[in-house]
Motif scaffolding. Sequence first.
Motif, mmCIF file in Angstrom:
data_model
loop_
_atom_site.group_PDB
_atom_site.id
_atom_site.type_symbol
_atom_site.label_atom_id
_atom_site.label_comp_id
_atom_site.label_asym_id
_atom_site.label_seq_id
_atom_site.Cartn_x
_atom_site.Cartn_y
_atom_site.Cartn_z
ATOM 1 N N SER A 1 48.867 46.442 52.444
ATOM 2 C CA SER A 1 49.227 45.465 52.324
ATOM 3 C C SER A 1 49.686 45.643 50.611
ATOM 4 C CB SER A 1 49.243 43.916 52.292
ATOM 5 O OG SER A 1 48.415 44.073 54.030
ATOM 6 N N THR A 2 51.122 44.678 50.387
ATOM 7 C CA THR A 2 51.220 44.438 48.479
ATOM 8 C C THR A 2 50.769 42.747 47.885
ATOM 9 O OG1 THR A 2 52.549 46.419 48.030
ATOM 10 C CG2 THR A 2 52.660 44.960 46.471
ATOM 11 N N VAL A 3 49.662 42.397 47.531
ATOM 12 C CA VAL A 3 49.207 41.743 47.304
ATOM 13 C C VAL A 3 50.176 41.216 45.476
ATOM 14 C CG1 VAL A 3 48.532 40.952 49.543
ATOM 15 C CG2 VAL A 3 46.846 41.804 46.822
ATOM 16 N N GLY A 4 50.075 39.684 45.897
ATOM 17 C CA GLY A 4 50.682 39.568 44.326
ATOM 18 C C GLY A 4 49.668 38.337 43.578
ATOM 19 N N ILE A 5 49.204 37.967 42.756
ATOM 20 C CA ILE A 5 48.466 36.978 42.851
ATOM 21 C C ILE A 5 48.576 36.211 41.507
ATOM 22 C CG2 ILE A 5 45.461 35.765 42.024
ATOM 23 C CD1 ILE A 5 44.592 38.051 43.120
ATOM 24 N N ASP A 6 49.566 34.375 41.588
ATOM 25 C CA ASP A 6 48.928 34.256 40.334
ATOM 26 C C ASP A 6 47.740 33.295 39.739
ATOM 27 O OD1 ASP A 6 49.475 32.310 38.235
ATOM 28 O OD2 ASP A 6 51.770 31.530 39.054
ATOM 29 N N ARG A 7 47.354 34.120 39.214
ATOM 30 C CA ARG A 7 46.026 34.369 37.983
ATOM 31 C C ARG A 7 45.385 33.673 37.316
ATOM 32 N NH1 ARG A 7 42.939 33.984 33.939
ATOM 33 N NH2 ARG A 7 44.580 33.791 33.495
ATOM 34 N N ARG A 8 46.799 32.225 36.875
ATOM 35 C CA ARG A 8 46.757 31.515 36.628
ATOM 36 C C ARG A 8 45.792 29.669 36.780
ATOM 37 N NH1 ARG A 8 52.725 29.708 34.870
ATOM 38 N NH2 ARG A 8 52.397 29.871 36.642
ATOM 39 N N PHE A 9 46.077 30.627 38.365
ATOM 40 C CA PHE A 9 45.816 29.510 39.212
ATOM 41 C C PHE A 9 44.375 29.672 39.746
ATOM 42 C CE2 PHE A 9 50.281 28.456 38.987
ATOM 43 C CZ PHE A 9 50.302 27.325 37.465
ATOM 44 N N ALA A 10 43.821 30.657 40.067
ATOM 45 C CA ALA A 10 43.221 31.492 40.636
ATOM 46 C C ALA A 10 41.344 31.209 40.104
ATOM 47 C CB ALA A 10 43.344 32.955 40.616
ATOM 48 N N ALA A 11 40.813 30.754 40.995
ATOM 49 C CA ALA A 11 38.959 30.025 40.567
ATOM 50 C C ALA A 11 38.323 31.318 42.014
ATOM 51 C CB ALA A 11 39.618 28.388 41.141
ATOM 52 N N LEU A 12 37.513 31.420 41.549
ATOM 53 C CA LEU A 12 36.431 31.673 42.240
ATOM 54 C C LEU A 12 34.915 31.350 43.717
ATOM 55 C CD1 LEU A 12 35.746 34.713 40.638
ATOM 56 C CD2 LEU A 12 36.503 35.525 42.654
ATOM 57 N N HIS A 13 35.218 31.525 44.775
ATOM 58 C CA HIS A 13 35.009 30.455 45.274
ATOM 59 C C HIS A 13 33.514 29.999 44.511
ATOM 60 C CE1 HIS A 13 32.225 28.578 49.139
ATOM 61 N NE2 HIS A 13 34.204 27.901 49.163
ATOM 62 N N PRO A 14 32.368 28.850 44.942
ATOM 63 C CA PRO A 14 31.101 29.152 43.915
ATOM 64 C C PRO A 14 30.883 29.976 45.043
ATOM 65 C CG PRO A 14 31.985 27.082 45.334
ATOM 66 C CD PRO A 14 33.794 27.686 45.179
ATOM 67 N N ALA A 15 30.964 30.000 46.692
ATOM 68 C CA ALA A 15 29.489 31.484 47.390
ATOM 69 C C ALA A 15 29.898 32.650 46.666
ATOM 70 C CB ALA A 15 30.067 30.882 49.034
ATOM 71 N N VAL A 16 30.457 32.900 45.634
ATOM 72 C CA VAL A 16 31.302 33.887 45.603
ATOM 73 C C VAL A 16 30.106 34.536 44.489
ATOM 74 C CG1 VAL A 16 32.821 36.126 44.202
ATOM 75 C CG2 VAL A 16 33.334 34.163 46.197
ATOM 76 N N PRO A 17 29.328 35.990 44.764
ATOM 77 C CA PRO A 17 28.260 36.245 43.482
ATOM 78 C C PRO A 17 28.790 36.632 42.192
ATOM 79 C CG PRO A 17 28.351 37.652 45.257
ATOM 80 C CD PRO A 17 29.794 36.515 45.619
ATOM 81 N N ASP A 18 28.095 36.768 41.425
ATOM 82 C CA ASP A 18 28.942 37.108 40.068
ATOM 83 C C ASP A 18 27.566 38.028 39.742
ATOM 84 O OD1 ASP A 18 29.637 37.298 37.426
ATOM 85 O OD2 ASP A 18 29.544 35.476 36.655
ATOM 86 N N PRO A 19 27.626 39.765 40.436
ATOM 87 C CA PRO A 19 26.226 40.232 39.777
ATOM 88 C C PRO A 19 26.834 41.181 38.931
ATOM 89 C CG PRO A 19 28.175 41.349 41.578
ATOM 90 C CD PRO A 19 29.352 39.489 41.384
ATOM 91 N N GLY A 20 28.288 40.653 37.536
ATOM 92 C CA GLY A 20 28.003 41.196 37.303
ATOM 93 C C GLY A 20 27.733 43.485 36.927
ATOM 94 N N GLY A 21 27.591 43.543 35.939
ATOM 95 C CA GLY A 21 28.367 45.096 35.947
ATOM 96 C C GLY A 21 29.412 46.058 35.802
ATOM 97 N N VAL A 22 30.396 45.402 35.420
ATOM 98 C CA VAL A 22 31.571 45.783 34.849
ATOM 99 C C VAL A 22 31.921 46.215 34.103
ATOM 100 C CG1 VAL A 22 33.540 45.910 35.205
ATOM 101 C CG2 VAL A 22 32.356 44.577 36.781
ATOM 102 N N ARG A 23 32.270 47.348 33.205
ATOM 103 C CA ARG A 23 31.997 47.926 31.945
ATOM 104 C C ARG A 23 33.698 48.263 31.542
ATOM 105 N NH1 ARG A 23 30.181 53.126 30.890
ATOM 106 N NH2 ARG A 23 29.930 54.022 32.912
#
Length: 402
Positions: free
Chosen positions: A139-161
């Motif tokens: 599936s090709t998906v498109g997200i309007d990033r301006r309105f996207a908020a992460l759900h509070p249950a989603v972890p913030d594990p970090g580790g991205v460079r």
Amino acid sequence: MTTTTDGITIRSATEQDWPNLILLNEICFLTPQTPELTAFWKGMVGADRPVIALDGDAVVGATMDIPMTVTVPGGRSVAAAGITAVTVAPTHRRRGILRALYTEHHARIQQSGVPLSILTASEGGIYGRFGYGPATVESTVGIDRRFAALHPAVPDPGGVRMVRPAEVRPSIADTYDRWQRRTPGAQVRPDCVWDRIFADPENERGGGTSLFGLLHDDGYVLYRRVSGEQGATARVQEIRSITDESHAALWRALLGLDLIRRIEAAVVPDDPLPYLLTDSRLVRTTSRHDELWVRIMDVPAALEARVYRRDLDIVVHVDDDFLDAGGRFALSVKNGRAACTRTEADPQVVLDLEVLGSLYLGAHRARSFAAAHRLWAVDSQTLDAVDLAFGSENSAQMGWGF
Ligand SMILES: CC(C)(COP(=O)(O)OP(=O)(O)OC[C@H]1O[C@@H](n2cnc3c(N)ncnc32)[C@H](O)[C@@H]1OP(=O)(O)O)[C@@H](O)C(=O)NCCC(=O)NCCS
């Protein structure tokens, strides 16, 4: 060498045929080829492996394959012929040249003994008659990033460079390998294909910038910025993650690209991306399409290579109108592993080889084909058993286009 009834000769290419072969490809795919691209294809396929059609001296048709290794459900690696650059000259269409090329080419693939032949299709109506079924879905998906908020249950594990992709090639290639070994439909990616990805030629960027990269220990994303009237888009060229944590961490980083309005990516239909957001509707599917097509060349070898999600004991009749790979097979699955042998017993399931190709990697369901009258099962318990057994724990996805 063979000659068709209307005087077209079918034979292997030689080094001397390549300039005409390239011209045929340029005309048919409407894409000029650079000397680098020609060298790349010749190196990957082998100069004398394409099967070509000649009208006098003119090359009017061609088909070729790349030797590949592909993962099947359960994680085993299976050899496959990756058919590519299938072309017939616009001056010679619909006279049976593709059929003549395919007949010769598949006889060679059969002789080589590989259990699978795979391809991607420019049009969906061509390859079913040759025993190929669409076997992965994207599936090709498109997200309007301006309105996207992460759900509070989603972890913030970090580790991205943040990385320059070419500078971290070994890490990206290693992560891809780990992802490929667990993903049905994903092929081993040879060094020459990585070379082209990291060379990132300007004429293959689709109007976007050079590649940007985000790297995690268990995943990566490669993307470009593409400008449009509505603002900038981050177009993801490839996102691969091996763990739920790396998936969440990479998407969290992508969604943090404040100056980007939209993010576009190709994902498997059951990708958890919508569930990462408070508003899952923001993940809009703009297209859903087939990617890899599978033709099973050797039914017992292919069916024994993969694992199954429940036990089975059935006789299946497979019709193969193109070659002689079909027949009746006793398929017995115990604890995920299958034994498959030819039999004369009455079948409990009947289907075309192309349908078996579509079921093979677990991306399509036997139940849906039965509803379309393209798979017959003796009773609903048998249909249920086949439907469940042919599922796959990990979603099927093609590794790289060819
Ligand atoms: C697709 C292509 C290779 C077909 O070549 P061709 O020599 O005209 O095909 P043939 O005459 O041998 O046709 C073989 C069969 O496929 C069918 N077929 C061919 N092109 C088709 C199409 N675009 N859609 C549906 N069916 C098609 C024919 O009806 C014929 O059916 P049959 O043998 O069962 O009666 C040719 O049109 C082409 O080069 N197209 C542009 C490049 C391309 O799309 N390549 C495929 C890349 S995946």
